[in-house]
Design a protein around this motif. Structure first.
Motif, PDB file in Angstrom:
ATOM      1  N   VAL A 186       0.866  -1.178   0.000  1.00 23.45           N
ATOM      2  CA  VAL A 186       0.000   0.000   0.000  1.00 23.45           C
ATOM      3  C   VAL A 186       0.902   1.228   0.000  1.00 23.45           C
ATOM      4  CG1 VAL A 186      -1.822   1.257   1.182  1.00 23.45           C
ATOM      5  CG2 VAL A 186      -1.771  -1.223   1.290  1.00 23.45           C
ATOM      6  N   ASP A 187       0.707   2.112  -0.934  1.00 19.66           N
ATOM      7  CA  ASP A 187       1.588   3.273  -1.074  1.00 19.66           C
ATOM      8  C   ASP A 187       1.180   4.364  -0.081  1.00 19.66           C
ATOM      9  OD1 ASP A 187       3.533   4.976  -1.995  1.00 19.66           O
ATOM     10  OD2 ASP A 187       2.463   5.552  -3.821  1.00 19.66           O
ATOM     11  N   THR A 188       1.452   4.121   1.206  1.00 22.25           N
ATOM     12  CA  THR A 188       0.994   5.044   2.249  1.00 22.25           C
ATOM     13  C   THR A 188       1.690   6.401   2.195  1.00 22.25           C
ATOM     14  OG1 THR A 188       2.579   4.023   3.757  1.00 22.25           O
ATOM     15  CG2 THR A 188       0.326   3.208   3.824  1.00 22.25           C
ATOM     16  N   GLY A 244     -10.301  -5.899   1.717  1.00 23.77           N
ATOM     17  CA  GLY A 244     -10.331  -4.480   2.022  1.00 23.77           C
ATOM     18  C   GLY A 244      -9.665  -3.600   0.989  1.00 23.77           C
ATOM     19  N   TYR A 245      -9.189  -4.194  -0.106  1.00 20.32           N
ATOM     20  CA  TYR A 245      -8.502  -3.431  -1.139  1.00 20.32           C
ATOM     21  C   TYR A 245      -9.084  -3.755  -2.510  1.00 20.32           C
ATOM     22  CZ  TYR A 245      -5.159  -2.466   2.536  1.00 20.32           C
ATOM     23  OH  TYR A 245      -4.585  -2.055   3.702  1.00 20.32           O
ATOM     24  N   LYS A 246      -9.047  -2.780  -3.395  1.00 18.15           N
ATOM     25  CA  LYS A 246      -9.505  -3.001  -4.751  1.00 18.15           C
ATOM     26  C   LYS A 246      -8.443  -3.796  -5.514  1.00 18.15           C
ATOM     27  CE  LYS A 246     -12.017   1.400  -4.776  1.00 18.15           C
ATOM     28  NZ  LYS A 246     -12.111   2.756  -5.384  1.00 18.15           N
ATOM     29  N   ILE A 272       3.288  -4.379  -6.804  1.00 26.17           N
ATOM     30  CA  ILE A 272       1.907  -4.018  -7.133  1.00 26.17           C
ATOM     31  C   ILE A 272       1.298  -3.246  -5.967  1.00 26.17           C
ATOM     32  CG2 ILE A 272      -0.348  -4.893  -7.837  1.00 26.17           C
ATOM     33  CD1 ILE A 272       1.103  -7.485  -8.686  1.00 26.17           C
ATOM     34  N   ALA A 273       0.878  -2.022  -6.233  1.00 25.07           N
ATOM     35  CA  ALA A 273       0.254  -1.183  -5.200  1.00 25.07           C
ATOM     36  C   ALA A 273      -1.263  -1.347  -5.250  1.00 25.07           C
ATOM     37  CB  ALA A 273       0.631   0.278  -5.397  1.00 25.07           C
ATOM     38  N   LEU A 274      -1.887  -1.590  -4.101  1.00 26.67           N
ATOM     39  CA  LEU A 274      -3.345  -1.686  -4.004  1.00 26.67           C
ATOM     40  C   LEU A 274      -3.878  -0.485  -3.245  1.00 26.67           C
ATOM     41  CD1 LEU A 274      -3.909  -5.480  -3.199  1.00 26.67           C
ATOM     42  CD2 LEU A 274      -3.725  -4.347  -5.422  1.00 26.67           C
ATOM     43  N   ASN A 279     -15.743   0.589   0.542  1.00 25.10           N
ATOM     44  CA  ASN A 279     -16.997  -0.154   0.686  1.00 25.10           C
ATOM     45  C   ASN A 279     -16.801  -1.506   1.372  1.00 25.10           C
ATOM     46  OD1 ASN A 279     -18.595   1.798  -0.693  1.00 25.10           O
ATOM     47  ND2 ASN A 279     -17.804   1.037  -2.649  1.00 25.10           N
ATOM     48  N   TRP A 280     -15.542  -1.868   1.635  1.00 27.20           N
ATOM     49  CA  TRP A 280     -15.277  -3.180   2.218  1.00 27.20           C
ATOM     50  C   TRP A 280     -15.667  -3.215   3.690  1.00 27.20           C
ATOM     51  CZ3 TRP A 280     -14.016  -8.045   0.976  1.00 27.20           C
ATOM     52  CH2 TRP A 280     -13.548  -8.882   1.984  1.00 27.20           C
ATOM     53  N   THR A 281     -16.322  -4.272   4.105  1.00 22.31           N
ATOM     54  CA  THR A 281     -16.647  -4.520   5.505  1.00 22.31           C
ATOM     55  C   THR A 281     -16.128  -5.896   5.882  1.00 22.31           C
ATOM     56  OG1 THR A 281     -18.656  -3.173   5.361  1.00 22.31           O
ATOM     57  CG2 THR A 281     -18.480  -4.683   7.224  1.00 22.31           C
ATOM     58  N   MET A 282     -15.461  -5.988   7.029  1.00 19.32           N
ATOM     59  CA  MET A 282     -14.918  -7.260   7.473  1.00 19.32           C
ATOM     60  C   MET A 282     -16.061  -8.140   7.977  1.00 19.32           C
ATOM     61  SD  MET A 282     -12.329  -9.226   7.959  1.00 19.32           S
ATOM     62  CE  MET A 282     -10.884  -8.198   7.886  1.00 19.32           C
ATOM     63  N   ASN A 283     -16.657  -8.924   7.080  1.00 18.92           N
ATOM     64  CA  ASN A 283     -17.758  -9.810   7.443  1.00 18.92           C
ATOM     65  C   ASN A 283     -17.215 -11.132   7.959  1.00 18.92           C
ATOM     66  OD1 ASN A 283     -19.925  -8.160   6.909  1.00 18.92           O
ATOM     67  ND2 ASN A 283     -20.118  -8.784   4.782  1.00 18.92           N
ATOM     68  N   ILE A 284     -17.594 -11.476   9.179  1.00 15.86           N
ATOM     69  CA  ILE A 284     -17.134 -12.736   9.774  1.00 15.86           C
ATOM     70  C   ILE A 284     -18.215 -13.250  10.703  1.00 15.86           C
ATOM     71  CG2 ILE A 284     -15.923 -11.515  11.626  1.00 15.86           C
ATOM     72  CD1 ILE A 284     -13.895 -13.820  11.641  1.00 15.86           C
ATOM     73  N   LYS A 285     -18.434 -14.545  10.687  1.00 14.85           N
ATOM     74  CA  LYS A 285     -19.419 -15.184  11.554  1.00 14.85           C
ATOM     75  C   LYS A 285     -18.779 -16.416  12.165  1.00 14.85           C
ATOM     76  CE  LYS A 285     -23.623 -16.231  13.174  1.00 14.85           C
ATOM     77  NZ  LYS A 285     -24.384 -15.360  14.083  1.00 14.85           N
ATOM     78  N   SER A 286     -18.814 -16.500  13.486  1.00 14.21           N
ATOM     79  CA  SER A 286     -18.245 -17.649  14.179  1.00 14.21           C
ATOM     80  C   SER A 286     -19.268 -18.163  15.181  1.00 14.21           C
ATOM     81  CB  SER A 286     -16.950 -17.250  14.901  1.00 14.21           C
ATOM     82  OG  SER A 286     -16.309 -18.366  15.442  1.00 14.21           O
TER      83      SER A 286
END
Length: 897
Positions: A186-188, A244-246, A272-274, A279-286
């Motif tokens: 990621v090119d911060t 979380g990245y395009k 490769i820079a992302l 719009n990304w949401t960390m969807n997780i179900k446990s």
């Protein structure tokens, strides 16, 4: 063969399912289901591995005055009939061999027909041969391909679907030591290159496609973002994806650039820079599940992962203790020559036993039921233009041993919709005489029918725990290049472009999936950079970042919703000058000015060349204003210079005074005077006084700040939180937080919403302004202390207020008598006396033990001594949350024996 049933007449199915194996067609098979006098309705499907899925005959569906496209069952037994293809006349054989010059064994050979949604496959034999029996088509072709790890796969070939063929040869390319390698980052720092290890993106997925023959290579990056792809000679497009990245491709000067491999020479440094996907949401179900008992994890609500898993008893083993079944959405997936995941997303399903050991194998001949659900909002976020592509969806799993997507068995597709916001129930789309309800719905969607909401549901069976996704055939059809690129205007700082709309694909067939256009700019006609930040839907674009009197080259490409973009090299360049016109003259593409007769060039304008000044033309004028940059700090021949930032009007000539203001004699900068020093000293004294008052006010305001932070945390909006902290989002950090801390914290908790879990993860991964001084592990410890003290995880604003107070060493508002009673008992064992709660030191010790308050300023020496004291009293080193609370009480409360 499998029969699949679902109880409930259209339009409100109940969700009942039953599977029955049929070992042969020699005898009638019986299935027991519940009927009623008025009739119950069941959907039935017959799935034959290698042949496909079949619905009951129209006569069976219409029996008993049935108005639905389902099977009506009353209180009496009834027959259901399926018409299957004749094994002799209704099928064809597709056979051949897989080779790389020699026989290639154990390659996955697949065959499919997108229009009928039929796909099947098998491994090649030890001599590289294969033979597949598939339904005979009335017309059209099948696609045939093969894949194997460490081999490059060619583009699928078309073969006849109406006649057998037995001499098909699929040539794979064995990869050797030639590689394309680099790092995903990621090119911060916005430097345009990889700079430091903090920019690396771990565990991403990287893939490459050879642009001339369609061969593909895939690999996962390691924990430091480094990847290596085994490739052959050719021209390769290299891309990467991560949660979380395009998805992004390799670029040079912000231009997508392919990698040329020749002579077997490896190419390194292909970084490769992302960019972050807002719009990304960390969807997780446990959810806890006991293998011996089985169970269901259902996360198919619109804000969930879109997966439902049902595990029969003993499918995950015979352990009678509770384990965990986890579903997580991932973007670290890739397309292959045979399939591409819908929206570039997958669903990772994993399981662990009571010892937190991964469960990798299922019981023999045992399958899990899996359901994948995609809502209208999910489809809209995928930028799908041609909805007819959804007709080819199936459910698949990723096979690491084959490096390919493999179709699940017994896949059934259904579509449901709501017509209005007032609808409380989903309406299932019924089958027609010739199509399934799913196909009927996709046709309606493609035709423009509007729905308030809808969902596409794919169900199947799996004996794998891996990554799952709805997949569709790879889109390898590129749009044609745009034509007619022209400059419509140019003011100097803005260049307007237009072009002719693309109406066909590269092969001249009509285009139905055009997503938009991309614009590239160059100053030398060689190195181009993309200048639009999102797809352009129309056929015009205004470059508002141009500089006056500058010659530019522009190119325009077309892109479709399958990720295909016309090659930049095949696009025709247009050279223009950013200033399109000049009074009394013309401007060339290289910005050369040609003045009309009677006028001569003066700067960037045409002035009258007549001596009398009676010409109707305009003369070059002096600048009315000029602004300057900072002094350069370098002396040249005794002078220091500064550049012109802007001048007005455009094309004006600087006056002598304005030219003189561009330079000054070296050493003539203004010196600081004594009065200025005195004033500066007074200002600093006032600043110290103000700061003292500010510290007092901040101390009084801290509780208010904590309350504000609690309100921010419960919103579970990570972007808003990071905006206040001044941080950039770090998806890798969030994933580590989920795996290392959150999953353990929530596994035995109940009643947690997705936002509750996201709030916990945001707090642990990033913290708040008053808790950022703590590390991620310590913030996880704060949540654990809250859980230990109150027997729950924080959900409400008031509960998060108390959790953040604990992190800041403040007394929580809520009290727990049991926790304080346990803390009093620990106090007595530690200090060999009853606590005096009116004594501030004793009271602090009890509160710290009960609620786990953290110190605002840590003293490591005090903590080391407290650990030794704890071990001397209790006989073991502290490891639990309550034990560490006692250590903190010893170190910081001031209580004594």
């Amino acid at each position: 063969m499998k029969k699949w049933l679902i109880d409930g007449g259209n339009p409100k199915p109940t969700g009942y399912r039953s599977f029955t194996d049929i070992n042969g067609l020699a005898a009638t098979s019986t299935i027991k289901v519940k009927g009623s006098a008025s009739g119950k309705f069941y959907q039935m499907h017959l799935d034959i591995p290698g042949y496909g899925s079949y619905s009951p005959t129209a006569a069976s569906r219409a029996l008993l005055s049935n108005t639905y496209e389902s099977i009506k069952v009353t209180n009496m037994p009834r027959a259901v009939y399926f018409t299957l293809p004749d094994a002799t006349t209704g099928t064809i054989t597709v056979a051949g061999s897989v080779t790389d010059g020699a026989a290639v064994a154990n390659a996955w050979v697949w065959i499919g027909n997108p229009s009928s949604n039929f796909f099947t496959g098998a491994e090649s034999g030890s001599n590289g041969t294969f033979s597949l029996t598939v339904p005979k088509l009335a017309s059209g072709n099948y696609k045939l391909g093969a894949d194997k790890p460490n081999y490059l796969s060619p583009q699928p070939t078309s073969i006849s679907g109406t006649a057998s063929s037995t001499a098909n040869t699929i040539t794979l390319t064995a990869v050797g030591a030639t590689t394309i390698s680099g790092r995903v980052y990621v090119d911060t720092d916005l430097s345009g290159t990889y700079s430091t290890s903090t920019e690396a993106l771990p565990n991403t997925w990287v893939w490459a496609e050879e642009t001339t023959n369609g061969a593909m290579a895939y690999s996962a990056a390691d924990a430091t973002g480094i990847y290596s792809l085994a490739v052959s000679n050719g021209l390769w497009k290299v891309s990467a994806g991560a949660n979380g990245y395009k998805d992004g491709s390799y670029r040079v000067a912000n231009t997508k650039t392919n990698i040329t491999v020749t002579g077997g020479i490896s190419q390194s440094g292909i970084n490769i820079a992302l960019t972050s996907d807002s719009n990304w949401t960390m969807n997780i179900k446990s959810k806890s599940i006991t293998p011996a008992s089985g169970g269901t994890v259902d996360d198919t609500a619109s804000d969930g992962t879109g997966v439902k898993i049902t595990a029969p008893p003993y499918a995950l083993g015979d352990d009678s203790n509770s384990g965990n079944l986890t579903i997580q959405e991932t973007a670290a997936v890739t397309e292959t020559t045979s399939a591409e995941p819908l929206g570039g997303l997958g669903k990772t399903v994993s399981a662990t036993d009571s010892n937190n050991t991964a469960i990798n194998t299922l019981g023999e001949d045992v399958y899990l039921d899996i359901e994948l659900v995609y809502y209208k909002a999910d489809i809209a976020a995928m930028n799908i233009i041609d909805y007819s592509k959804l007709k080819n969806l199936t459910a698949s799993y990723w096979d690491n041993s084959l490096n390919n997507w493999i179709n699940l068995s017994s896949v059934v597709r259904n579509a449901y919709y709501k017509s209005a916001v007032s609808d409380t129930e989903w309406t299932q789309v019924a089958d027609s005489a010739t199509q399934t309800g799913y196909e009927v719905f996709i046709d309606a969607l493609t035709a423009g029918t509007s729905y308030y909401d809808y969902k596409l549901v794919l169900t199947g069976k799996t004996n794998h725990l891996t990554v799952f996704s709805a997949t569709q055939p790879q889109d390898s059809l590129f749009p044609a290049s745009p034509t007619g690129l022209a400059q419509s205007s140019g003011s100097g700082t803005s260049v307007a472009l237009s072009w002719t709309a693309v109406t066909t694909n590269l092969n001249t067939t009509p285009i139905t999936d055009l997503l938009g256009y991309e614009v590239y700019r160059s100053t030398d006609g060689s190195t181009y950079a993309q200048i639009n930040t999102s797809d352009i839907s129309g056929t015009t674009y205004s470059d508002s970042a141009a500089s006056s009197w500058t010659s530019y080259y522009y190119k325009v490409t077309a892109a479709d919703d399958g990720g295909n973009e016309t090659a930049l090299a095949s696009s025709t360049a247009l050279q223009v000058c950013s200033n399109k016109t000049v009074s009394n003259g013309t401007v060339g593409a290289n910005c050369a000015i040609t003045c009309n007769s009677g006028y001569t060039q003066s700067g960037n304008s045409c002035a009258s060349s007549s001596s009398g000044g009676n010409s109707s033309g305009l003369s070059a004028s002096n600048c009315t204003t000029a602004t300057y940059n900072v002094w350069q700090g370098i002396c040249t021949d005794g002078w220091e210079y500064r550049n012109i930032l802007s001048q007005s009007p455009t094309g004006c000539v600087l006056t002598s005074a304005q030219e003189d203001s561009r330079k000054r004699a070296c050493g003539s900068e203004i010196k600081t005077t004594l009065p200025e020093i005195i004033n500066e000293t007074k200002a600093k004294i006032e600043e110290v006084a103000d700061k003292t008052a500010q510290i007092t006010e901040e101390f009084a305001q801290k509780i208010i700040t904590i309350a504000t932070e609690a309100a921010d945390i419960i919103k579970a909006n990570v972007n808003a939180l990071l905006g206040k902290l001044g941080f950039k989002r770090d998806l890798a950090k969030e994933q580590v937080s989920v795996k290392k801390y959150v999953s353990d914290l929530i596994k035995d908790a109940s009643g947690l919403s997705k936002d509750n879990v996201n709030a916990i993860n945001n707090f642990i991964a990033y913290g708040t302004k008053t808790t950022i001084f703590l590390g991620e592990g310590e913030r996880a410890g704060v949540v654990n202390s809250y859980k230990s003290a109150f027997g729950k995880l924080p959900k409400s604003e008031e509960e998060w207020n108390d959790a953040i107070k604990i992190a800041n060493g403040r007394w929580p508002s809520e009290k727990n008598d049991l926790s304080e009673a346990n803390a009093t008992a620990s106090f007595k064992k530690t200090y060999l006396r009853e606590p005096n709660r009116s004594n501030p030191h004793d009271d602090a010790a009890v509160i710290v033990m009960a609620y786990g308050l953290r110190p605002s300023d840590r003293n490591l020496n005090s903590e080391k001594t407290a650990i030794k004291t704890f071990k001397a009293i209790y006989g073991y080193n502290p490891s639990t949350a309550s034990a560490w609370d006692i250590v903190r009480a010893i170190a910081y409360s001031g209580a004594t024996r």
